[in-house]
Design a protein around this motif. Structure first.
Motif, mmCIF file in Angstrom:
data_model
loop_
_atom_site.group_PDB
_atom_site.id
_atom_site.type_symbol
_atom_site.label_atom_id
_atom_site.label_comp_id
_atom_site.label_asym_id
_atom_site.label_seq_id
_atom_site.Cartn_x
_atom_site.Cartn_y
_atom_site.Cartn_z
ATOM 1 N N ILE A 206 -10.246 -0.986 13.755
ATOM 2 C CA ILE A 206 -9.330 -2.126 13.608
ATOM 3 C C ILE A 206 -8.707 -2.131 12.222
ATOM 4 C CG2 ILE A 206 -9.222 -4.651 13.480
ATOM 5 C CD1 ILE A 206 -11.344 -4.739 15.683
ATOM 6 N N TYR A 207 -9.522 -1.853 11.214
ATOM 7 C CA TYR A 207 -9.013 -1.843 9.831
ATOM 8 C C TYR A 207 -8.003 -0.713 9.635
ATOM 9 C CZ TYR A 207 -8.932 -1.532 4.751
ATOM 10 O OH TYR A 207 -8.525 -1.470 3.445
ATOM 11 N N ILE A 208 -8.307 0.459 10.196
ATOM 12 C CA ILE A 208 -7.397 1.601 10.063
ATOM 13 C C ILE A 208 -6.063 1.294 10.736
ATOM 14 C CG2 ILE A 208 -7.002 3.986 10.801
ATOM 15 C CD1 ILE A 208 -10.006 4.457 10.405
ATOM 16 N N VAL A 209 -6.121 0.712 11.955
ATOM 17 C CA VAL A 209 -4.883 0.352 12.666
ATOM 18 C C VAL A 209 -4.089 -0.665 11.849
ATOM 19 C CG1 VAL A 209 -3.976 -0.808 14.708
ATOM 20 C CG2 VAL A 209 -5.794 0.879 14.957
ATOM 21 N N TYR A 210 -4.800 -1.638 11.268
ATOM 22 C CA TYR A 210 -4.132 -2.663 10.462
ATOM 23 C C TYR A 210 -3.433 -2.030 9.256
ATOM 24 C CZ TYR A 210 -3.694 -6.363 6.972
ATOM 25 O OH TYR A 210 -3.225 -7.203 5.998
ATOM 26 N N VAL A 211 -4.157 -1.140 8.564
ATOM 27 C CA VAL A 211 -3.581 -0.493 7.374
ATOM 28 C C VAL A 211 -2.378 0.356 7.747
ATOM 29 C CG1 VAL A 211 -4.008 1.223 5.571
ATOM 30 C CG2 VAL A 211 -5.731 -0.515 6.064
ATOM 31 N N LEU A 212 -2.499 1.146 8.828
ATOM 32 C CA LEU A 212 -1.392 1.996 9.254
ATOM 33 C C LEU A 212 -0.178 1.170 9.661
ATOM 34 C CD1 LEU A 212 -3.289 4.709 11.342
ATOM 35 C CD2 LEU A 212 -2.294 4.966 9.058
ATOM 36 N N LYS A 213 -0.430 0.084 10.387
ATOM 37 C CA LYS A 213 0.669 -0.780 10.817
ATOM 38 C C LYS A 213 1.342 -1.418 9.618
ATOM 39 C CE LYS A 213 1.779 -4.517 14.044
ATOM 40 N NZ LYS A 213 1.233 -5.454 15.055
ATOM 41 N N ARG A 214 0.537 -1.873 8.662
ATOM 42 C CA ARG A 214 1.083 -2.496 7.452
ATOM 43 C C ARG A 214 1.905 -1.486 6.651
ATOM 44 N NH1 ARG A 214 0.037 -6.970 4.317
ATOM 45 N NH2 ARG A 214 0.327 -6.709 2.076
ATOM 46 N N GLU A 215 1.365 -0.268 6.504
ATOM 47 C CA GLU A 215 2.088 0.768 5.760
ATOM 48 C C GLU A 215 3.397 1.132 6.461
ATOM 49 O OE1 GLU A 215 -0.448 4.073 5.143
ATOM 50 O OE2 GLU A 215 -1.563 3.126 3.504
ATOM 51 N N ASN A 216 3.355 1.184 7.795
ATOM 52 C CA ASN A 216 4.560 1.507 8.550
ATOM 53 C C ASN A 216 5.633 0.431 8.365
ATOM 54 O OD1 ASN A 216 6.073 3.081 10.538
ATOM 55 N ND2 ASN A 216 5.672 1.399 11.938
ATOM 56 N N LEU A 217 5.231 -0.842 8.419
ATOM 57 C CA LEU A 217 6.175 -1.936 8.213
ATOM 58 C C LEU A 217 6.734 -1.918 6.796
ATOM 59 C CD1 LEU A 217 4.320 -4.864 10.041
ATOM 60 C CD2 LEU A 217 6.385 -3.679 10.809
ATOM 61 N N LEU A 218 5.851 -1.644 5.827
ATOM 62 C CA LEU A 218 6.290 -1.590 4.435
ATOM 63 C C LEU A 218 7.247 -0.431 4.212
ATOM 64 C CD1 LEU A 218 6.015 -2.735 1.593
ATOM 65 C CD2 LEU A 218 4.057 -1.220 1.229
ATOM 66 N N GLU B 285 12.690 1.607 3.311
ATOM 67 C CA GLU B 285 13.796 2.467 3.738
ATOM 68 C C GLU B 285 15.048 1.642 4.016
ATOM 69 O OE1 GLU B 285 12.274 4.542 7.094
ATOM 70 O OE2 GLU B 285 11.125 6.002 5.895
ATOM 71 N N LYS B 286 14.857 0.473 4.635
ATOM 72 C CA LYS B 286 16.004 -0.392 4.926
ATOM 73 C C LYS B 286 16.635 -0.894 3.638
ATOM 74 C CE LYS B 286 17.375 -4.362 7.746
ATOM 75 N NZ LYS B 286 16.897 -5.414 8.696
ATOM 76 N N GLU B 287 15.788 -1.275 2.671
ATOM 77 C CA GLU B 287 16.306 -1.747 1.383
ATOM 78 C C GLU B 287 17.041 -0.632 0.655
ATOM 79 O OE1 GLU B 287 12.938 -3.287 -0.658
ATOM 80 O OE2 GLU B 287 12.934 -5.199 0.426
ATOM 81 N N LYS B 288 16.517 0.589 0.725
ATOM 82 C CA LYS B 288 17.194 1.727 0.092
ATOM 83 C C LYS B 288 18.562 1.964 0.730
ATOM 84 C CE LYS B 288 13.226 4.418 -1.541
ATOM 85 N NZ LYS B 288 12.482 5.706 -1.366
ATOM 86 N N GLU B 289 18.607 1.878 2.053
ATOM 87 C CA GLU B 289 19.877 2.064 2.755
ATOM 88 C C GLU B 289 20.890 0.998 2.337
ATOM 89 O OE1 GLU B 289 19.015 2.027 6.885
ATOM 90 O OE2 GLU B 289 18.028 3.996 6.898
ATOM 91 N N GLN B 290 20.405 -0.248 2.195
ATOM 92 C CA GLN B 290 21.290 -1.329 1.780
ATOM 93 C C GLN B 290 21.798 -1.113 0.359
ATOM 94 O OE1 GLN B 290 22.540 -3.924 3.519
ATOM 95 N NE2 GLN B 290 21.524 -3.144 5.358
ATOM 96 N N ILE B 291 20.906 -0.670 -0.516
ATOM 97 C CA ILE B 291 21.307 -0.398 -1.907
ATOM 98 C C ILE B 291 22.336 0.722 -1.972
ATOM 99 C CG2 ILE B 291 20.491 0.483 -4.133
ATOM 100 C CD1 ILE B 291 17.841 -0.982 -3.588
ATOM 101 N N MET B 292 22.059 1.799 -1.228
ATOM 102 C CA MET B 292 23.007 2.922 -1.210
ATOM 103 C C MET B 292 24.356 2.492 -0.647
ATOM 104 S SD MET B 292 20.512 6.060 0.010
ATOM 105 C CE MET B 292 21.878 7.220 0.062
ATOM 106 N N LEU B 293 24.332 1.665 0.383
ATOM 107 C CA LEU B 293 25.575 1.184 0.983
ATOM 108 C C LEU B 293 26.356 0.332 -0.010
ATOM 109 C CD1 LEU B 293 27.401 0.896 3.449
ATOM 110 C CD2 LEU B 293 26.001 -1.051 4.178
ATOM 111 N N HIS B 294 25.649 -0.565 -0.697
ATOM 112 C CA HIS B 294 26.309 -1.415 -1.684
ATOM 113 C C HIS B 294 26.888 -0.585 -2.832
ATOM 114 C CE1 HIS B 294 25.210 -4.894 0.451
ATOM 115 N NE2 HIS B 294 23.957 -5.033 0.004
ATOM 116 N N GLU B 295 26.127 0.431 -3.256
ATOM 117 C CA GLU B 295 26.608 1.287 -4.339
ATOM 118 C C GLU B 295 27.877 2.037 -3.927
ATOM 119 O OE1 GLU B 295 23.439 3.833 -5.560
ATOM 120 O OE2 GLU B 295 22.532 2.326 -6.880
ATOM 121 N N GLN B 296 27.867 2.541 -2.689
ATOM 122 C CA GLN B 296 29.053 3.259 -2.209
ATOM 123 C C GLN B 296 30.251 2.317 -2.116
ATOM 124 O OE1 GLN B 296 29.513 6.504 -1.713
ATOM 125 N NE2 GLN B 296 27.414 6.832 -2.432
ATOM 126 N N GLU B 297 30.009 1.115 -1.591
ATOM 127 C CA GLU B 297 31.094 0.138 -1.489
ATOM 128 C C GLU B 297 31.613 -0.233 -2.875
ATOM 129 O OE1 GLU B 297 29.225 -2.998 0.637
ATOM 130 O OE2 GLU B 297 29.660 -2.155 2.625
#
Length: 230
Positions: free
Chosen positions: A106-118, A123-135
């Protein structure tokens, strides 16, 4: 009680060693040993154990010399008592191990799920930053604005190649703001305000705006509006 404890002597006057006990055990069927071995052990004062079946009942026995005048003692316990205790301990150990494994999974699944969400969030924040920089770069390319970065710790201005070419300055300028004042790019009339601008940035001000007059490397005086954002 299901346990039998018997006392006997290895040397009795007028009789054989432990005659009554060994006569009883002569009817038993032994596993991994023989009655003769038990007799030999008791005569020599050695302790040991044996497994045997007598009258259809399987038993475990442990015999040990008492150390007084050749006396020895035999403890005999039915098989189901031993197995019951072993089974109970085994079940408890298995339940404990399974519980630990389940908690670990249960702990391993929790950690993996948390890491995946993080990771997805980063990655989404990086994409947004790159998009803003390009704009922003596209917008700047079609205006008179330039982009630069200020390294607070190193006190360096980092210009993009396009900004450096447009302003006639190197891409990396060190010892900011003092070098720009010393080189005459920032006139003395604006020196104090210019220093305060960068001091405010170093102190953690989230945004800062300043309008000042500067002198280009070619000697031309131009007005600049500076906007800094952390």
């Amino acid at each position: 009680s299901h346990t039998d404890s018997l006392l006997s002597k290895t040397k009795c006057k007028g009789s054989s060693y432990g005659a009554n006990i060994f006569a009883m055990l002569s009817e038993a069927s032994f596993e991994g040993t023989a009655l003769a071995d038990i007799v030999s052990d008791t005569v020599k004062g050695r302790e040991s154990h044996a497994s045997f079946t007598i009258k259809g009942e399987k038993r475990f026995s442990y015999y040990v010399p008492i150390g007084i005048n050749g006396w020895f003692m035999i403890n005999s316990v039915p098989d189901f008592i031993i197995n019951k205790e072993i089974s109970s301990s085994t079940r408890y150990a298995m339940v404990l191990v399974i519980a630990v494994l389940i908690m670990g999974l249960i702990y391993i699944v929790y950690v993996l799920k948390r890491e995946n969400l993080l990771r997805r969030k980063i990655e989404k924040e990086k994409e947004q930053i790159m998009l803003h920089e390009q704009e922003y770069k596209i917008a700047v390319a079609h205006s008179d604005s330039v982009i630069f970065r200020y390294d607070i710790k190193a006190k360096e201005l980092l210009l993009t190649p396009e900004a450096a070419a447009k302003m006639g300055l190197p891409e990396v300028m060190r010892n900011i703001p003092e070098s720009l004042i010393k080189d005459g790019i920032i006139p003395e009339d604006y020196a104090d305000e210019f220093r305060k601008f960068y001091t405010s940035i170093a102190d953690g001000s989230p945004s800062k705006t300043m309008t000042l007059k500067a002198i280009t490397p070619s000697g031309k005086q131009v007005w600049h509006r500076m906007n800094a954002t952390l």
